[in-house]
Design a protein around this motif. Structure first.
Motif, PDB file in Angstrom:
ATOM      1  N   ASP A   1      -6.115   7.522  17.279  1.00 34.55           N
ATOM      2  CA  ASP A   1      -6.985   6.701  16.430  1.00 34.55           C
ATOM      3  C   ASP A   1      -6.779   7.177  15.002  1.00 34.55           C
ATOM      4  OD1 ASP A   1      -9.017   5.472  14.983  1.00 34.55           O
ATOM      5  OD2 ASP A   1     -10.474   5.601  16.621  1.00 34.55           O
ATOM      6  N   ALA A   2      -5.892   6.500  14.280  1.00 39.58           N
ATOM      7  CA  ALA A   2      -5.514   6.964  12.949  1.00 39.58           C
ATOM      8  C   ALA A   2      -6.668   6.878  11.960  1.00 39.58           C
ATOM      9  CB  ALA A   2      -4.322   6.157  12.442  1.00 39.58           C
ATOM     10  N   VAL A   3      -7.469   5.830  12.045  1.00 40.55           N
ATOM     11  CA  VAL A   3      -8.585   5.684  11.116  1.00 40.55           C
ATOM     12  C   VAL A   3      -9.576   6.835  11.291  1.00 40.55           C
ATOM     13  CG1 VAL A   3     -10.571   4.269  10.497  1.00 40.55           C
ATOM     14  CG2 VAL A   3      -8.347   3.190  10.900  1.00 40.55           C
ATOM     15  N   ALA A   4      -9.912   7.139  12.534  1.00 34.86           N
ATOM     16  CA  ALA A   4     -10.839   8.238  12.789  1.00 34.86           C
ATOM     17  C   ALA A   4     -10.246   9.568  12.342  1.00 34.86           C
ATOM     18  CB  ALA A   4     -11.200   8.282  14.276  1.00 34.86           C
TER      19      ALA A   4
ATOM     20  N   GLY B   1      -2.312   4.280  15.594  1.00 33.27           N
ATOM     21  CA  GLY B   1      -2.336   5.699  15.913  1.00 33.27           C
ATOM     22  C   GLY B   1      -1.603   6.602  14.940  1.00 33.27           C
ATOM     23  N   TRP B   2      -0.664   6.059  14.142  1.00 27.58           N
ATOM     24  CA  TRP B   2       0.170   6.909  13.296  1.00 27.58           C
ATOM     25  C   TRP B   2      -0.574   7.397  12.055  1.00 27.58           C
ATOM     26  CZ3 TRP B   2       5.762   4.573  12.741  1.00 27.58           C
ATOM     27  CH2 TRP B   2       6.356   4.510  14.013  1.00 27.58           C
ATOM     28  N   LEU B   3      -0.396   8.703  11.779  1.00 28.47           N
ATOM     29  CA  LEU B   3      -0.908   9.315  10.564  1.00 28.47           C
ATOM     30  C   LEU B   3       0.180  10.229  10.009  1.00 28.47           C
ATOM     31  CD1 LEU B   3      -4.358  10.722   9.718  1.00 28.47           C
ATOM     32  CD2 LEU B   3      -2.406  12.277   9.552  1.00 28.47           C
ATOM     33  N   ARG B   4       0.428  10.127   8.713  1.00 31.44           N
ATOM     34  CA  ARG B   4       1.469  10.939   8.074  1.00 31.44           C
ATOM     35  C   ARG B   4       0.842  12.007   7.197  1.00 31.44           C
ATOM     36  NH1 ARG B   4       4.999   8.119   3.678  1.00 31.44           N
ATOM     37  NH2 ARG B   4       3.283   8.929   2.401  1.00 31.44           N
ATOM     38  N   LEU B   5       1.427  13.198   7.255  1.00 28.98           N
ATOM     39  CA  LEU B   5       1.000  14.312   6.414  1.00 28.98           C
ATOM     40  C   LEU B   5       2.184  14.850   5.636  1.00 28.98           C
ATOM     41  CD1 LEU B   5      -1.267  16.428   8.806  1.00 28.98           C
ATOM     42  CD2 LEU B   5      -2.027  14.994   6.898  1.00 28.98           C
ATOM     43  N   GLY B   6       1.976  15.088   4.349  1.00 28.98           N
ATOM     44  CA  GLY B   6       2.927  15.851   3.575  1.00 28.98           C
ATOM     45  C   GLY B   6       2.672  17.339   3.773  1.00 28.98           C
ATOM     46  N   LEU B   7       3.442  18.166   3.095  1.00 31.92           N
ATOM     47  CA  LEU B   7       3.334  19.616   3.263  1.00 31.92           C
ATOM     48  C   LEU B   7       2.334  20.216   2.282  1.00 31.92           C
ATOM     49  CD1 LEU B   7       7.132  20.518   3.460  1.00 31.92           C
ATOM     50  CD2 LEU B   7       5.564  20.150   5.372  1.00 31.92           C
TER      51      LEU B   7
ATOM     52  N   TRP C   1      -6.622  14.301   2.046  1.00 34.48           N
ATOM     53  CA  TRP C   1      -6.219  12.903   2.075  1.00 34.48           C
ATOM     54  C   TRP C   1      -4.875  12.765   2.776  1.00 34.48           C
ATOM     55  CZ3 TRP C   1      -8.594   8.824   2.589  1.00 34.48           C
ATOM     56  CH2 TRP C   1      -8.112   7.562   2.236  1.00 34.48           C
ATOM     57  N   SER C   2      -4.789  11.780   3.684  1.00 31.15           N
ATOM     58  CA  SER C   2      -3.597  11.562   4.500  1.00 31.15           C
ATOM     59  C   SER C   2      -3.181  10.100   4.381  1.00 31.15           C
ATOM     60  CB  SER C   2      -3.880  11.945   5.953  1.00 31.15           C
ATOM     61  OG  SER C   2      -5.007  11.211   6.441  1.00 31.15           O
ATOM     62  N   ARG C   3      -2.169   9.730   5.140  1.00 31.04           N
ATOM     63  CA  ARG C   3      -1.623   8.369   5.035  1.00 31.04           C
ATOM     64  C   ARG C   3      -1.620   7.711   6.402  1.00 31.04           C
ATOM     65  NH1 ARG C   3       0.063   3.779   3.927  1.00 31.04           N
ATOM     66  NH2 ARG C   3       1.988   3.291   2.816  1.00 31.04           N
ATOM     67  N   ILE C   4      -2.192   6.518   6.496  1.00 31.04           N
ATOM     68  CA  ILE C   4      -2.122   5.724   7.714  1.00 31.04           C
ATOM     69  C   ILE C   4      -1.440   4.400   7.382  1.00 31.04           C
ATOM     70  CG2 ILE C   4      -4.114   6.852   8.774  1.00 31.04           C
ATOM     71  CD1 ILE C   4      -5.804   4.439   8.029  1.00 31.04           C
TER      72      ILE C   4
ATOM     73  N   ASP D   1       0.852  -1.193   0.000  1.00 30.53           N
ATOM     74  CA  ASP D   1       0.000   0.000   0.000  1.00 30.53           C
ATOM     75  C   ASP D   1       0.887   1.241   0.000  1.00 30.53           C
ATOM     76  OD1 ASP D   1      -0.521   0.649   3.436  1.00 30.53           O
ATOM     77  OD2 ASP D   1       0.757  -0.915   2.613  1.00 30.53           O
ATOM     78  N   HIS D   2       0.400   2.317  -0.629  1.00 31.19           N
ATOM     79  CA  HIS D   2       1.195   3.519  -0.800  1.00 31.19           C
ATOM     80  C   HIS D   2       0.331   4.755  -0.605  1.00 31.19           C
ATOM     81  CE1 HIS D   2       2.717   0.348  -3.570  1.00 31.19           C
ATOM     82  NE2 HIS D   2       3.857   0.628  -2.965  1.00 31.19           N
TER      83      HIS D   2
END
Length: 325
Positions: free
Chosen positions: A277-280, A300-306, A291-294, A6-7
């Motif tokens: 809660d990354a999904v929430a 719990g982790w969620l990644r955001l670009g700039l 749109w973000s990345r889990i 997944d990407h």
């Protein structure tokens, strides 16, 4: 062995016709290098050896390399080649990290294990370390990586996100240190031109020759060569971009505090937060068309670009403020 591949960046999963989404699921510079006008021959003729050589020289200078970089169609192309550089055996990947490394190795018959400490890579026939790491930004100094190379068969160092922090790169030591290191570099992430599909593999002469053989002729396109030559030589743009990315990453961290999130780590191109809660959290941002990345290995982790434009920053501000509502 099946590894989920997944990407980030796949907006087709959520987008419907006419919807305007802000895609922060990747770590790609949102303010790309200004593409210069391209000569007609970049499109109309096969790449010449002189043009490829000019691109190679530009990359060597930009990366501080004493060896000749091998141009490829993105760092992903190098990841597909790496498993063929040695007979399949025991591979270890320092994780959690970008899942394509383990997937590509497994498809070529390697026995792949993911380990959580750099010391645990020792003894592997092939070891992979992403430095700095995606998604948590974990990083090790070049001296530690060079020491690790003495204790493995083949060491693959993925430096796709190192451009904002060039002091972390082992590239300047290639050719005068251990000869079993292959370094992967991405052009598209830092220069914001991921669609160009350009990257490099760097290694000593024997490994570099093998990589070039496996890549085949014309491994990169004429337009990629033309743009890469100019962009890699533009030191002023690179310096300004490093300063901007650092400031924008700090701004993103402050905004994430609006949601009560804490920083796990990251690079100047992306940030990863503990949300609880990354999904929430992802679903709440999606309601604002962000749109973000889990990740499948963390709840719990969620990644955001700039964000790139000021309007995008304001949109993210509103979306993050809504996380507490």
């Amino acid at each position: 062995m099946h590894i989920r591949r997944d990407h980030g960046g796949d907006l087709d999963r959520v987008r419907r016709a006419g919807e305007d989404w802000l895609d922060l699921s990747t770590g790609i510079n949102p303010q790309p290098y200004p593409v210069p006008p391209l000569p007609a021959e970049a499109w109309a003729t096969l790449p010449t050896q002189s043009a490829i050589a000019a691109l190679t020289r530009a990359a060597a200078t930009a990366y501080g390399a004493q060896v000749a970089p091998v141009p490829l169609a993105g760092a992903q192309a190098a990841i597909q080649i790496v498993p063929r550089l040695a007979a399949p055996g025991q591979a270890r990947v320092l994780g959690p990290t970008y899942n394509e490394h383990a997937a590509a190795l497994a498809l070529q018959g390697w026995r792949v294990a993911t380990v959580d400490r750099i010391e645990a890579l020792a003894g592997a026939d092939l070891a992979v370390i992403v430095n700095p790491n995606n998604p948590d930004g974990r990083h090790d100094p070049p001296e530690r990586i060079l020491d690790l190379a003495l204790r493995v068969g083949l060491l693959v160092v993925d430096e796709s996100f190192v451009d904002p922090r060039p002091e972390l790169s082992v590239v300047p030591w290639l050719g005068r240190g251990p000869g079993n290191i292959v370094v992967l570099r991405s052009f598209g992430k830092f220069y914001g031109l991921a669609g160009l599909r350009l990257g490099f593999a760097l290694a000593g002469d024997t490994l570099a020759h093998r990589i070039a053989e496996l890549a085949g002729p014309w491994a990169v396109s004429g337009p990629a060569i033309a743009v890469g030559r100019v962009a890699l030589a533009d030191e002023d743009w690179a310096d300004r971009t490093r300063q901007r990315l650092g400031a924008d990453a700090a701004r993103l961290d402050r905004l994430a505090g609006l949601a009560g999130w804490t920083l796990v780590g990251g690079t100047p191109l992306f940030r990863t937060y503990e949300t609880g809660d990354a999904v929430a959290a992802q679903q709440n941002l999606a309601r604002a068309r962000i749109w973000s990345r889990i990740f499948p290995y963390s709840t719990g982790w969620l990644r955001l670009g700039l964000p790139g434009r000021e309007a995008d920053w304001e949109r993210l501000h509103d979306g993050l403020a809504g996380q507490r509502e």
